[in-house]
Enzyme design. Structure first.
Site, mmCIF file in Angstrom:
data_model
loop_
_atom_site.group_PDB
_atom_site.id
_atom_site.type_symbol
_atom_site.label_atom_id
_atom_site.label_comp_id
_atom_site.label_asym_id
_atom_site.label_seq_id
_atom_site.Cartn_x
_atom_site.Cartn_y
_atom_site.Cartn_z
ATOM 1 N N LYS A 1 0.884 -1.234 -0.205
ATOM 2 C CA LYS A 1 0.187 0.089 -0.029
ATOM 3 C C LYS A 1 0.851 1.249 0.171
ATOM 4 O O LYS A 1 2.169 1.341 0.451
ATOM 5 C CB LYS A 1 -0.894 0.052 1.325
ATOM 6 N N ARG B 1 -10.227 -11.717 2.241
ATOM 7 C CA ARG B 1 -10.970 -12.743 1.828
ATOM 8 C C ARG B 1 -10.237 -14.311 1.665
ATOM 9 O O ARG B 1 -11.146 -14.992 1.861
ATOM 10 C CB ARG B 1 -11.562 -12.332 0.470
#
Ligand code: BES
Ligand code: MN
Ligand code: ZN
Length: 518
Positions: free
Chosen positions: A294, A368
């Site tokens: 990020k 996920r």
């Protein structure tokens, strides 16, 4: 915080701060404010009347107006707290109003305050009391745990004065004789709000302190305190279970992962048609993005990527005390997502516990992956109805902003059952689609599925479609996915709430679980 219910008259109650709520009863949009006290008590009416008439206080939501040494009252101060327009008046505004009172008192070093129970035709006493207890306790929270100049501003006692209210036949001859349902309302509100604050404190912890191992310790301590069964596992158990997706995310960190299992068994027999509920939480204690790293800006926020886990642990804390007649188990998948020589990489193919193969496109879509194994594991432990909570996608904020959290569900009746309890908790969730026509987004050429669609469109739904791959469909396991990424952290404080972790979802998850107890 102790909340006392008293049948005492507000006029001659000795308190440093007596709070009375007021609403704006202006006839129409655009017409001037018309503030009105939510009490018929003559002494309170008399003390406030000149200030209501002066136009200085409009009773807007969150507005306050202080009357020092009010004449005709034993209280040293009278505080008017606005709850906004009466057209919208419900228990939710009382939750906020009670919160405003607490946040007014805290910086003034007041340790106790009294609230006059509001009277209004649209209010029912028990839900009103419950909401006020919730609002008072959730307001009694700040995020400055690590500041040397932190002051303990917590409020010791909030007394709710029932006199003057229409208690529809409740016996007010004394606290002991008081309608038990009113005491129950305060107790339930207190349990829910204290559990919410418990989660907020966890979410506020920095990543170096709240490692996966530490999250496991805190969950175990909570479980011991409230009588839940708890197991905390790590790498070896993940290998044994074949949790290849969870392991892939965890392997880039020198902090070992934690797989936390909590179990609640009711003493009273579960209702025959009650499901076994499985709650699953995303517990990424820090999300750097991994190899798909990020940007530095705002990366510090990714300490709160374990908010789903905190919500589930906190809901179990509330469930353990409220004791609904329904079986509940919780599975928390906790690890760090780090770049490293051992980290998983884009292009890798991993095999989930269910046997499905997953092509990794972006290592930042890690939530996920850990949830895939957590959801599958919960089913092997016997869950027949699932709910997961996760700070899963930035895309949910693009879709819904910071007002509503996202709800995805494969079963209409289950979605309705969840949305129905929102009227009680005042939280906001908006149902989003996850029908099979979105599945193309996660189709991989070389494996069963891939972990991102690689498209800017419907990113939150793409994540939900990925999770749905791990939910049994024969027989169908009803499943709810809550994406709380954009609603977990409040950037700006509210008059009734600190900035920082909101503690969303805990109260609603708990009430939803209770709704299966019949
Ligand atoms: N933890 C983030 C999601 C997130 C974003 C939470 C902002 C709270 C605030 C999640 O793991 C993530 O990085 N999601 C990616 C998915 C993408 C790579 C498909 C995202 O939303 O950008
Ligand atoms: Mn991520
Ligand atoms: Zn994440």
């Amino acid at each position: 915080m102790k909340i006392n219910l008293l049948s005492h008259s507000a006029a001659d109650w000795n308190t440093p701060l007596l709070v009375v709520l007021a609403a704006d009863v202006a006839a129409a949009k655009g017409s001037p404010a018309n503030p009105m006290l939510l009490t018929t008590h003559p002494a309170l009416q008399a003390a406030a009347a000149p200030w209501l008439a002066s136009g200085e206080f409009k009773a807007a939501l969150g507005e306050t107006f202080l009357l020092p040494a009010p004449t005709g009252l034993h209280a040293r101060r009278l505080l008017l707290v606005g709850v906004g327009k009466t057209g919208q008046l419900s228990a939710h505004e009382l939750r906020q109003g009670a919160g405003v009172a607490v946040r007014y008192a805290r910086p003034r070093a007041l340790r106790e305050l009294a609230l006059a129970l509001p009277e209004h035709p649209s209010l029912t006493t028990a839900p009103a009391l419950r909401a006020m207890a919730e609002g008072a306790i959730t307001a009694d929270f700040d995020i400055d745990f690590y500041r040397a100049d932190r002051k303990d501003l917590s409020i010791e006692t909030v007394s709710i004065l029932l006199s003057g209210a229409d208690l529809s036949g409740a016996d007010l001859s004394g606290v002991d004789a008081m309608d038990a349902s009113l005491q129950t309302a305060v107790r339930e509100g207190s349990i829910l709000a204290e559990s919410q604050n418990f989660a907020r404190a966890l979410i506020n912890e920095p990543g170096n302190i709240l490692t996966p191992t530490e999250l496991g310790r805190r969950a175990a301590a909570m479980a011991a305190e409230f009588g839940l069964a708890c197991e905390v596992h790590s790498t070896e158990k993940l290998r044994e279970l074949g949790m290849g997706a969870f392991i892939a995310v965890a392997q880039g960190s020198s902090q070992p992962p934690a797989l936390i299992v909590l179990r609640y068994e009711p003493v009273s027999a579960p209702s025959p048609d009650a499901p076994v509920i499985g709650l699953v939480g995303k517990g990424i204690t820090f999300d750097t993005g991994g190899i798909s790293i990020k940007p530095a800006e705002n990366m510090d926020r990714m300490k709160y990527d374990m908010a789903g886990a905190a919500s589930v642990i906190a809901a179990m804390r509330a469930i353990a005390q409220l004791k609904p007649a329904v079986r509940v188990l919780a599975v928390i998948c906790s690890c760090e997502n780090m770049p490293d020589g051992r980290a998983y990489k884009p292009g890798d193919v991993v095999t989930a516990m269910s046997g499905k193969t997953i092509e990794i496109i972006n290592t930042d879509a890690e939530g996920r992956l850990v949830l895939a194994d957590g959801l599958h594991y919960a089913q092997t432990l016997g869950a027949t109805c699932l709910l997961n909570a996760a700070t899963l996608t930035g895309a949910i904020g693009t879709a819904l902003g910071q007002i509503n959290a996202g709800l995805f569900c494969n079963h209409d009746a289950t979605a309705r059952q969840f949305l129905d309890v929102l009227s009680l908790t005042g939280e906001k969730f908006w149902r989003m689609p996850c029908s099979d026509d979105y599945r193309d987004q996660i189709q991989s050429q070389i494996a069963d599925i891939k972990n991102t669609g690689g498209s800017r469109f419907a990113g939150a739904t793409a994540a939900a479609m990925f999770l749905k791959e791990f939910i049994g469909d024969n027989p169908l396991i009803p499943w709810i996915h809550l994406d709380i990424a954009a609603t977990t952290w409040l950037d700006d404080q509210k008059p009734w709430q600190s900035r920082g972790p909101s503690g969303i979802a805990i109260r609603t998850i708990t009430e939803w679980v209770r709704s299966y107890a019949g």
